[in-house]
Design a protein around this motif. Structure first.
Motif, PDB file in Angstrom:
ATOM      1  N   ASP A  70       0.863  -1.178   0.000  1.00  0.00           N
ATOM      2  CA  ASP A  70       0.000   0.000   0.000  1.00  0.00           C
ATOM      3  C   ASP A  70       0.900   1.229   0.000  1.00  0.00           C
ATOM      4  O   ASP A  70       1.640   1.462   0.962  1.00  0.00           O
ATOM      5  CB  ASP A  70      -0.910  -0.016   1.230  1.00  0.00           C
ATOM      6  N   THR A  71       0.851   2.015  -1.074  1.00  0.00           N
ATOM      7  CA  THR A  71       1.774   3.140  -1.190  1.00  0.00           C
ATOM      8  C   THR A  71       1.579   4.169  -0.081  1.00  0.00           C
ATOM      9  O   THR A  71       2.547   4.794   0.373  1.00  0.00           O
ATOM     10  CB  THR A  71       1.633   3.826  -2.557  1.00  0.00           C
ATOM     11  N   CYS A  72       0.340   4.332   0.391  1.00  0.00           N
ATOM     12  CA  CYS A  72       0.076   5.239   1.508  1.00  0.00           C
ATOM     13  C   CYS A  72       0.792   4.749   2.766  1.00  0.00           C
ATOM     14  O   CYS A  72       1.483   5.514   3.438  1.00  0.00           O
ATOM     15  CB  CYS A  72      -1.428   5.356   1.749  1.00  0.00           C
ATOM     16  N   HIS A  73       0.627   3.480   3.087  1.00  0.00           N
ATOM     17  CA  HIS A  73       1.188   2.936   4.330  1.00  0.00           C
ATOM     18  C   HIS A  73       2.710   3.043   4.359  1.00  0.00           C
ATOM     19  O   HIS A  73       3.299   3.457   5.366  1.00  0.00           O
ATOM     20  CB  HIS A  73       0.761   1.483   4.504  1.00  0.00           C
ATOM     21  N   PHE A  74       3.365   2.643   3.257  1.00  0.00           N
ATOM     22  CA  PHE A  74       4.825   2.693   3.241  1.00  0.00           C
ATOM     23  C   PHE A  74       5.329   4.134   3.232  1.00  0.00           C
ATOM     24  O   PHE A  74       6.402   4.416   3.764  1.00  0.00           O
ATOM     25  CB  PHE A  74       5.368   1.903   2.046  1.00  0.00           C
ATOM     26  N   SER A  75       4.547   5.046   2.647  1.00  0.00           N
ATOM     27  CA  SER A  75       4.936   6.453   2.688  1.00  0.00           C
ATOM     28  C   SER A  75       4.855   7.008   4.103  1.00  0.00           C
ATOM     29  O   SER A  75       5.722   7.778   4.528  1.00  0.00           O
ATOM     30  CB  SER A  75       4.037   7.275   1.763  1.00  0.00           C
ATOM     31  N   VAL A  76       3.803   6.641   4.837  1.00  0.00           N
ATOM     32  CA  VAL A  76       3.670   7.092   6.221  1.00  0.00           C
ATOM     33  C   VAL A  76       4.862   6.616   7.052  1.00  0.00           C
ATOM     34  O   VAL A  76       5.292   7.286   7.984  1.00  0.00           O
ATOM     35  CB  VAL A  76       2.336   6.599   6.832  1.00  0.00           C
ATOM     36  N   GLU A  77       5.427   5.464   6.670  1.00  0.00           N
ATOM     37  CA  GLU A  77       6.597   4.916   7.366  1.00  0.00           C
ATOM     38  C   GLU A  77       7.912   5.525   6.871  1.00  0.00           C
ATOM     39  O   GLU A  77       8.989   5.116   7.305  1.00  0.00           O
ATOM     40  CB  GLU A  77       6.647   3.394   7.176  1.00  0.00           C
ATOM     41  N   TYR A  78       7.840   6.481   5.942  1.00  0.00           N
ATOM     42  CA  TYR A  78       9.018   7.147   5.380  1.00  0.00           C
ATOM     43  C   TYR A  78       9.945   6.168   4.657  1.00  0.00           C
ATOM     44  O   TYR A  78      11.160   6.317   4.666  1.00  0.00           O
ATOM     45  CB  TYR A  78       9.811   7.886   6.467  1.00  0.00           C
ATOM     46  N   GLU A  79       9.382   5.171   4.015  1.00  0.00           N
ATOM     47  CA  GLU A  79      10.185   4.187   3.295  1.00  0.00           C
ATOM     48  C   GLU A  79      10.198   4.512   1.806  1.00  0.00           C
ATOM     49  O   GLU A  79       9.148   4.733   1.191  1.00  0.00           O
ATOM     50  CB  GLU A  79       9.644   2.781   3.524  1.00  0.00           C
ATOM     51  N   GLU A  80      11.391   4.504   1.214  1.00  0.00           N
ATOM     52  CA  GLU A  80      11.540   4.788  -0.202  1.00  0.00           C
ATOM     53  C   GLU A  80      11.147   3.549  -1.016  1.00  0.00           C
ATOM     54  O   GLU A  80      11.615   2.444  -0.732  1.00  0.00           O
ATOM     55  CB  GLU A  80      12.978   5.173  -0.527  1.00  0.00           C
ATOM     56  N   PRO A  81      10.309   3.708  -2.042  1.00  0.00           N
ATOM     57  CA  PRO A  81       9.857   2.549  -2.829  1.00  0.00           C
ATOM     58  C   PRO A  81      11.008   1.705  -3.388  1.00  0.00           C
ATOM     59  O   PRO A  81      10.938   0.472  -3.354  1.00  0.00           O
ATOM     60  CB  PRO A  81       9.033   3.186  -3.953  1.00  0.00           C
ATOM     61  N   GLN A  82      12.059   2.355  -3.890  1.00  0.00           N
ATOM     62  CA  GLN A  82      13.174   1.600  -4.462  1.00  0.00           C
ATOM     63  C   GLN A  82      13.779   0.663  -3.422  1.00  0.00           C
ATOM     64  O   GLN A  82      14.101  -0.498  -3.722  1.00  0.00           O
ATOM     65  CB  GLN A  82      14.257   2.530  -5.004  1.00  0.00           C
ATOM     66  N   SER A  83      13.936   1.168  -2.207  1.00  0.00           N
ATOM     67  CA  SER A  83      14.525   0.371  -1.140  1.00  0.00           C
ATOM     68  C   SER A  83      13.616  -0.790  -0.750  1.00  0.00           C
ATOM     69  O   SER A  83      14.085  -1.918  -0.545  1.00  0.00           O
ATOM     70  CB  SER A  83      14.801   1.255   0.081  1.00  0.00           C
ATOM     71  N   VAL A  84      12.313  -0.529  -0.653  1.00  0.00           N
ATOM     72  CA  VAL A  84      11.364  -1.586  -0.283  1.00  0.00           C
ATOM     73  C   VAL A  84      11.385  -2.695  -1.323  1.00  0.00           C
ATOM     74  O   VAL A  84      11.492  -3.886  -0.988  1.00  0.00           O
ATOM     75  CB  VAL A  84       9.939  -1.023  -0.135  1.00  0.00           C
TER      76      VAL A  84
END
Length: 239
Positions: A70-84
């Motif tokens: 969920d792009t919202c959830h991982f953004s709230v966690e301050y996680e960069e998509p490339q890293s995830v």
């Protein structure tokens, strides 16, 4: 799911969805769950149940138990998509579904009066239908969690934070909400990544807060949904 695949060739998978303040909420906790719980314990159970090698049982678990990104959830966690993406793929964990959604974010100024304006701007989003977890990032890079926006707001004026991100699914086609912004940029990054990284082909637009949006953000529901699809398709075409 394994038996259905063997009998029909159709792959079914359960997609676990990390969420702020959940039992599994970020990439590190996802990997920890797989490596220390699902694979050793589930693999042992499955190998005995199906009378197969443990390594094969783990392979089957990784095929049928995936992650919902969920792009919202991982953004709230301050996680960069490339890293995830990279960390999950390195651990052999598949993404079964990507939910396209945006969270609220706001840079926290030093000035108290400006902070008071942010409090008032955020207040209409502090409704009780859904849980709106807040994670603040402080100047030293550490993260501090609040269980809900309504409980976080009294702390904003004296907070040590440089930024707040709030689990509130706002329309994905809007980036700026006056003083506030959204995490739309992370959606764009994910859609661009998928052009070269075949991590997942199942995309789902997931804005469900239409009924509880502040009045100035409410427009015709059909028009809103149409705009979301058009925005996503435009980003994909331009990737």
């Amino acid at each position: 799911m394994i038996r259905i695949y063997e009998e029909t060739g159709r792959i079914l998978h359960i997609d676990l969805e990390p969420e702020p303040d959940g039992l599994i909420e970020n990439t590190s906790e996802v990997i920890d769950f797989y490596q220390n719980w699902l694979l050793p314990i589930g693999g042992n159970y499955l190998s005995k149940k199906l009378n197969i090698e443990h390594s094969l049982a783990e392979t089957k678990l990784l095929e049928h138990v995936r992650i919902c990104y969920d792009t919202c959830h991982f953004s709230v966690e301050y996680e960069e998509p490339q890293s995830v993406f990279a960390r999950l793929q390195s651990a052999g964990i598949k993404i079964g579904k990507i939910q396209i959604s945006a969270a609220i974010k706001v840079k926290i100024p030093v000035d108290i009066e400006k902070r008071s304006l942010i409090v008032e701007r955020l207040r209409p989003f502090a409704e009780s239908t859904y849980l709106h977890q807040v994670i603040e990032r402080r100047t030293d890079g550490t993260l501090h969690h609040y269980p809900d926006l309504i409980t976080a707001l009294p702390h904003l004026e004296q907070s040590l934070a440089e930024e707040w991100r709030t689990h509130f699914h706002v329309p994905i086609f809007i980036h700026d909400y006056q003083i506030l912004q959204s995490t739309q940029d992370d959606i764009v990054t994910v859609l661009h990544l998928l052009q070269t990284n075949n991590a997942c082909s199942h995309l789902e637009i997931e804005t469900y807060t239409w009924d509880v949006l502040p009045s100035e953000m409410k427009i015709d529901l059909l028009t809103s949904i149409q705009r979301e699809y058009e925005w996503v398709l435009k980003i994909i075409r331009n990737s």
